[in-house]
Design an enzyme around this catalytic site. Structure first.
Site, mmCIF file in Angstrom:
data_model
loop_
_atom_site.group_PDB
_atom_site.id
_atom_site.type_symbol
_atom_site.label_atom_id
_atom_site.label_comp_id
_atom_site.label_asym_id
_atom_site.label_seq_id
_atom_site.Cartn_x
_atom_site.Cartn_y
_atom_site.Cartn_z
ATOM 1 N N ARG A 46 -5.557 -1.959 8.239
ATOM 2 C CA ARG A 46 -6.917 -3.006 7.955
ATOM 3 C C ARG A 46 -6.320 -4.082 7.237
ATOM 4 O O ARG A 46 -5.373 -4.234 6.521
ATOM 5 C CB ARG A 46 -7.659 -2.106 6.793
ATOM 6 N N LEU A 103 11.560 -19.917 -4.320
ATOM 7 C CA LEU A 103 10.561 -19.009 -3.949
ATOM 8 C C LEU A 103 9.211 -19.224 -4.652
ATOM 9 O O LEU A 103 9.174 -19.249 -5.641
ATOM 10 C CB LEU A 103 11.144 -17.577 -3.843
ATOM 11 N N HIS A 105 2.797 3.343 -9.085
ATOM 12 C CA HIS A 105 2.595 1.909 -9.203
ATOM 13 C C HIS A 105 4.040 1.186 -10.006
ATOM 14 O O HIS A 105 4.345 0.077 -9.538
ATOM 15 C CB HIS A 105 1.158 1.506 -9.974
ATOM 16 N N ASP A 111 0.833 -1.133 0.004
ATOM 17 C CA ASP A 111 -0.146 -0.189 0.093
ATOM 18 C C ASP A 111 0.686 1.355 -0.144
ATOM 19 O O ASP A 111 1.934 1.176 0.507
ATOM 20 C CB ASP A 111 -1.036 -0.180 1.326
ATOM 21 N N ASN A 136 1.391 3.494 -2.865
ATOM 22 C CA ASN A 136 1.976 3.870 -4.245
ATOM 23 C C ASN A 136 1.571 5.227 -4.491
ATOM 24 O O ASN A 136 2.199 6.044 -5.064
ATOM 25 C CB ASN A 136 1.444 2.869 -5.341
ATOM 26 N N THR A 159 -10.221 -7.423 -5.887
ATOM 27 C CA THR A 159 -11.657 -7.557 -6.449
ATOM 28 C C THR A 159 -12.302 -6.156 -6.299
ATOM 29 O O THR A 159 -12.979 -5.853 -7.079
ATOM 30 C CB THR A 159 -12.744 -8.773 -5.837
HETATM 31 C C1 FPP Z 1 -2.065 0.223 -3.303
HETATM 32 O O1 FPP Z 1 -1.706 1.532 -3.184
HETATM 33 C C2 FPP Z 1 -1.397 -0.414 -4.340
HETATM 34 C C3 FPP Z 1 -2.217 -1.201 -5.501
HETATM 35 C C4 FPP Z 1 -3.346 -1.080 -5.366
HETATM 36 C C5 FPP Z 1 -1.417 -1.792 -6.333
HETATM 37 C C6 FPP Z 1 -0.027 -2.416 -6.057
HETATM 38 C C7 FPP Z 1 0.445 -2.857 -7.395
HETATM 39 C C8 FPP Z 1 1.900 -3.007 -7.486
HETATM 40 C C9 FPP Z 1 2.990 -2.410 -6.572
HETATM 41 C C10 FPP Z 1 2.188 -2.909 -8.900
HETATM 42 C C11 FPP Z 1 3.232 -4.146 -9.143
HETATM 43 C C12 FPP Z 1 2.557 -5.433 -9.183
HETATM 44 C C13 FPP Z 1 2.735 -6.611 -10.120
HETATM 45 C C14 FPP Z 1 1.882 -7.913 -9.606
HETATM 46 C C15 FPP Z 1 3.759 -6.398 -10.835
HETATM 47 P P1 FPP Z 1 -2.742 2.585 -3.315
HETATM 48 O O2 FPP Z 1 -2.528 3.038 -4.903
HETATM 49 O O3 FPP Z 1 -3.788 2.397 -2.837
HETATM 50 O O4 FPP Z 1 -1.707 3.932 -2.662
HETATM 51 P P2 FPP Z 1 -2.579 5.061 -1.882
HETATM 52 O O5 FPP Z 1 -3.182 4.373 -0.701
HETATM 53 O O6 FPP Z 1 -1.058 5.927 -1.586
HETATM 54 O O7 FPP Z 1 -3.297 5.828 -2.878
#
Ligand code: FPP
Length: 242
Positions: free
Chosen positions: A194, A135, A41, A24, A26, A70
């Site tokens: 959470r 792994l 991301h 979480d 990104n 989902t």
């Molecule tokens: C949550 O951060 C992150 C995600 C919903 C996506 C996670 C995906 C990656 C790390 C990309 C790489 C994955 C693969 C399988 C190659 P958020 O966007 O909810 O962050 P925020 O809460 O700060 O807005």
């Protein structure tokens, strides 16, 4: 070992066999830099590579990552497209390296709903890496814990399983994680506290490790700190200590 890698002492630590991560933060990582969310991301995907390397280095046997839930279908279309593109690119560009490293890729979730070309990439990557055992990398993509439980129950009903024959072991065998041990530790980055529908059956006795680090900043040393914290926990599984 690369020259810039800090030496970390693992000798006295119990290494969790199965680590699960809610990646979480990104979006916040990107916002703090004035960048679009997709850049966060992309940084998250690069960090995943670092964490996979660290898992191999530390001797963690199973890494489960929450890549797309989902519920994430409710995000703006542009962001969903960016996430699908990143996933496809990682599969195209990283799978040979991951294979050479001994990583075995599993998918948790439903492939339906994902584009046919991405489905094909996932199937090919799973097939390519199926005999690797250094792994296991479970990618939860189009995954939700409740959806997984419903999926399992529907298949059990279709198989005609009687209520009296239902055991936890049998139930486990219908989950996407069938055959794998439960996670020992669930890490959630970005300071949120959470579960967000992640491994809600399997993580019943996992140790939770929330950390304020945003996912792109959660590196090898932060994973090491999580393992140190894991070693300070007393796992009781509902019984009294000896
Ligand atoms: C949550 O951060 C992150 C995600 C919903 C996506 C996670 C995906 C990656 C790390 C990309 C790489 C994955 C693969 C399988 C190659 P958020 O966007 O909810 O962050 P925020 O809460 O700060 O807005």
């Amino acid at each position: 070992m690369a020259a810039d890698k800090k030496p970390l002492d693992l000798s006295s630590l119990v290494i969790p066999q199965h680590v699960a991560i809610i990646m979480d933060g990104n979006g916040r990582w990107a916002r703090r830099r004035g960048l679009p969310r997709a850049a966060g991301h992309r940084a998250g995907a690069e960090n995943l590579r670092r964490i996979i390397n660290a898992c191999v280095e530390f001797g963690i046997k199973i890494l489960t990552i929450y890549a797309f839930s989902t519920e994430n279908w409710g995000r703006p279309e542009q962001e969903i497209k960016a996430l699908m593109k990143i996933f496809a690119r990682v599969l195209d560009q990283e799978i040979d390296d991951l294979h050479a490293q001994g990583v075995c890729l599993h998918h948790l979730g439903e492939l339906t709903g994902i584009s046919p070309s991405l489905q094909e990439k996932v199937r090919r990557a799973i097939d390519l890496t199926k005999d690797n055992d250094r792994l296991i990398l479970n990618v939860a993509f189009n995954y939700g814990g409740r959806a997984e439980i419903l999926h399992a129950v529907k298949h059990m009903v279709a198989d005609g399983i009687e209520a009296d024959d239902l055991t936890e072991e049998l139930f486990n065998s219908y989950l996407f994680t069938s055959g794998l041990p439960d996670p020992d530790m669930v890490v959630r980055t970005s300071g949120e506290l959470r579960i967000s529908n992640f491994l809600i059956w399997q993580a019943a006795y996992a140790e939770y490790y929330p950390t304020p680090a945003l996912w792109p900043d959660f590196g090898r040393e932060e994973l090491y700190e999580a393992i140190v914290a894991f070693n300070q926990r007393e796992r009781r599984y509902g019984v009294l200590p000896e």
